[in-house]
Design a protein around this motif. Structure first.
Motif, mmCIF file in Angstrom:
data_model
loop_
_atom_site.group_PDB
_atom_site.id
_atom_site.type_symbol
_atom_site.label_atom_id
_atom_site.label_comp_id
_atom_site.label_asym_id
_atom_site.label_seq_id
_atom_site.Cartn_x
_atom_site.Cartn_y
_atom_site.Cartn_z
ATOM 1 N N LYS A 110 0.843 -1.205 0.000
ATOM 2 C CA LYS A 110 0.000 0.000 0.000
ATOM 3 C C LYS A 110 0.882 1.262 0.000
ATOM 4 O O LYS A 110 1.787 1.393 0.830
ATOM 5 C CB LYS A 110 -0.890 -0.012 1.232
ATOM 6 C CG LYS A 110 -1.909 1.124 1.315
ATOM 7 C CD LYS A 110 -2.773 0.958 2.561
ATOM 8 C CE LYS A 110 -3.813 2.029 2.733
ATOM 9 N NZ LYS A 110 -4.603 1.835 3.989
ATOM 10 N N CYS A 144 -7.610 0.610 0.029
ATOM 11 C CA CYS A 144 -8.314 1.567 0.871
ATOM 12 C C CYS A 144 -8.003 3.041 0.601
ATOM 13 O O CYS A 144 -8.404 3.579 -0.412
ATOM 14 C CB CYS A 144 -8.090 1.189 2.341
ATOM 15 S SG CYS A 144 -9.488 1.626 3.356
ATOM 16 N N ARG A 148 -8.280 7.684 -2.597
ATOM 17 C CA ARG A 148 -8.384 9.147 -2.508
ATOM 18 C C ARG A 148 -7.339 9.861 -3.360
ATOM 19 O O ARG A 148 -7.278 11.100 -3.361
ATOM 20 C CB ARG A 148 -8.264 9.602 -1.048
ATOM 21 C CG ARG A 148 -9.519 9.286 -0.196
ATOM 22 C CD ARG A 148 -9.380 9.868 1.177
ATOM 23 N NE ARG A 148 -10.482 9.574 2.080
ATOM 24 C CZ ARG A 148 -11.568 10.341 2.240
ATOM 25 N NH1 ARG A 148 -11.685 11.462 1.542
ATOM 26 N NH2 ARG A 148 -12.524 10.010 3.079
ATOM 27 N N ARG A 174 -17.463 7.112 7.372
ATOM 28 C CA ARG A 174 -17.113 7.728 6.091
ATOM 29 C C ARG A 174 -17.597 6.908 4.887
ATOM 30 O O ARG A 174 -17.136 7.102 3.757
ATOM 31 C CB ARG A 174 -15.593 7.935 6.010
ATOM 32 C CG ARG A 174 -15.085 9.047 6.920
ATOM 33 C CD ARG A 174 -13.616 9.333 6.706
ATOM 34 N NE ARG A 174 -12.777 8.189 7.021
ATOM 35 C CZ ARG A 174 -12.389 7.861 8.257
ATOM 36 N NH1 ARG A 174 -12.795 8.615 9.294
ATOM 37 N NH2 ARG A 174 -11.633 6.806 8.490
HETATM 38 N N1 LIG Z 1 -7.804 1.699 5.935
HETATM 39 C C1 LIG Z 1 -7.874 2.861 5.308
HETATM 40 O O1 LIG Z 1 -6.998 3.201 4.497
HETATM 41 C C2 LIG Z 1 -9.038 3.757 5.642
HETATM 42 C C3 LIG Z 1 -9.208 4.931 4.689
HETATM 43 C C4 LIG Z 1 -10.389 5.798 5.074
HETATM 44 O O2 LIG Z 1 -11.144 5.483 5.984
HETATM 45 C C5 LIG Z 1 -10.611 7.065 4.344
HETATM 46 O O3 LIG Z 1 -11.585 7.778 4.725
HETATM 47 O O4 LIG Z 1 -9.843 7.367 3.387
#
Ligand SMILES: NC(=O)CCC(=O)C(=O)O
Length: 258
Positions: A110, A144, A148, A174
């Motif tokens: 990751k 995860c 973003r 979220r």
């Molecule tokens: N485990 C994660 O990377 C959570 C990411 C998360 O909750 C977010 O809002 O972005």
């Protein structure tokens, strides 16, 4: 391509129970004539980050043994979620991908570590992409918080992937953003998104599942509940060709400007 999304109630800091759960769930999913089985994030330990020195899988050896054997036994591809791995005095949040013969196709660490869950304090960031081929279909995988960062997914999707696999431990609070972000990643990359979230809770967060399968137009094809379960869906990659043919977004990019 028929996919199975396994929503697990990951047991915090209890790898033995989690490996048992994963083995049972994959065995159940394999009975549903699926081509790819997908697991959530850090399913071996949960976010028990302070105890990775005793909990993490040494170089992924236990996970590779278990998932490779299951892939071969049931002749199914496995996008193995991610697991906490110890490697050369560091800890990683690693996705392992296997083909139907149990061959390890990809190892991905990751890249974007999530500070709100203290991941950046314990996990070392990855530096490499995660593209692979399943049953002749170009694919990619992220974990995860990676979702973003559209530029990270776009950089890889622009090289061909028609499906984006996402493994997550995304807190309930979220989940509205989870859905919107995943639909956006599918639309902008003109690809299917297959995203698996965990259920249950740990000392810091509740996790409400809502795993999703989304088509290249952003339509939700399948939607998990907030319970431990297996959700299935069928991906028709002719749709990717049609969408990309009618609106050649990747060809229209101006990468010299951004
Ligand atoms: N485990 C994660 O990377 C959570 C990411 C998360 O909750 C977010 O809002 O972005």
């Amino acid at each position: 391509m028929r996919v199975a999304l396994i929503q697990l109630n990951i047991q915090y800091g209890n790898p033995d129970e989690n490996y048992r759960q994963v083995t049972t769930a994959i065995t159940q999913a394999a009975q549903q004539a699926v081509d790819v089985i997908v697991l959530p994030e850090m399913w071996n330990t949960g976010y028990a980050l302070t105890r990775l020195n005793v909990l993490a899988d040494d170089n992924g050896a236990r996970t590779i043994k278990v998932l490779s054997q299951l892939a071969q036994q049931f002749h199914v591809n496995i996008v193995g979620g991610s697991v906490a791995v110890a490697r050369e005095d560091d800890f990683y949040n690693e996705m392992l991908v296997f083909d139907r013969a149990g061959q390890l196709l990809s190892r991905y660490d990751k890249v974007h570590r999530f500070g709100l869950m203290a991941e950046d304090r314990y996990i070392t960031a990855g530096r490499t992409e995660n593209r692979f081929t399943l049953d002749a279909v170009p694919a990619m995988g992220v974990i995860c918080y990676d979702i973003r960062f559209p530029e990270w997914l776009r950089k890889q999707a622009a090289q061909g992937p028609q499906v984006i696999f996402v493994s997550a431990e995304w807190p309930t609070v979220r989940l509205p953003q989870w859905k919107i972000l995943l639909q956006a990643r599918a639309i902008e990359n003109q690809a299917f998104v297959v995203a698996v979230n965990r259920v249950g809770s740990d000392p810091d967060n509740a996790f409400g599942g809502q795993s999703l399968v989304i088509d290249p137009l952003g339509t939700i094809l399948a939607h998990g509940s907030d319970h431990a379960e297996i959700t299935t869906a069928t991906l028709d990659f002719d749709q990717v060709a049609a969408v990309r043919g009618s609106m050649p977004v990747f060809a229209d990019r101006q990468p010299e400007l951004y």
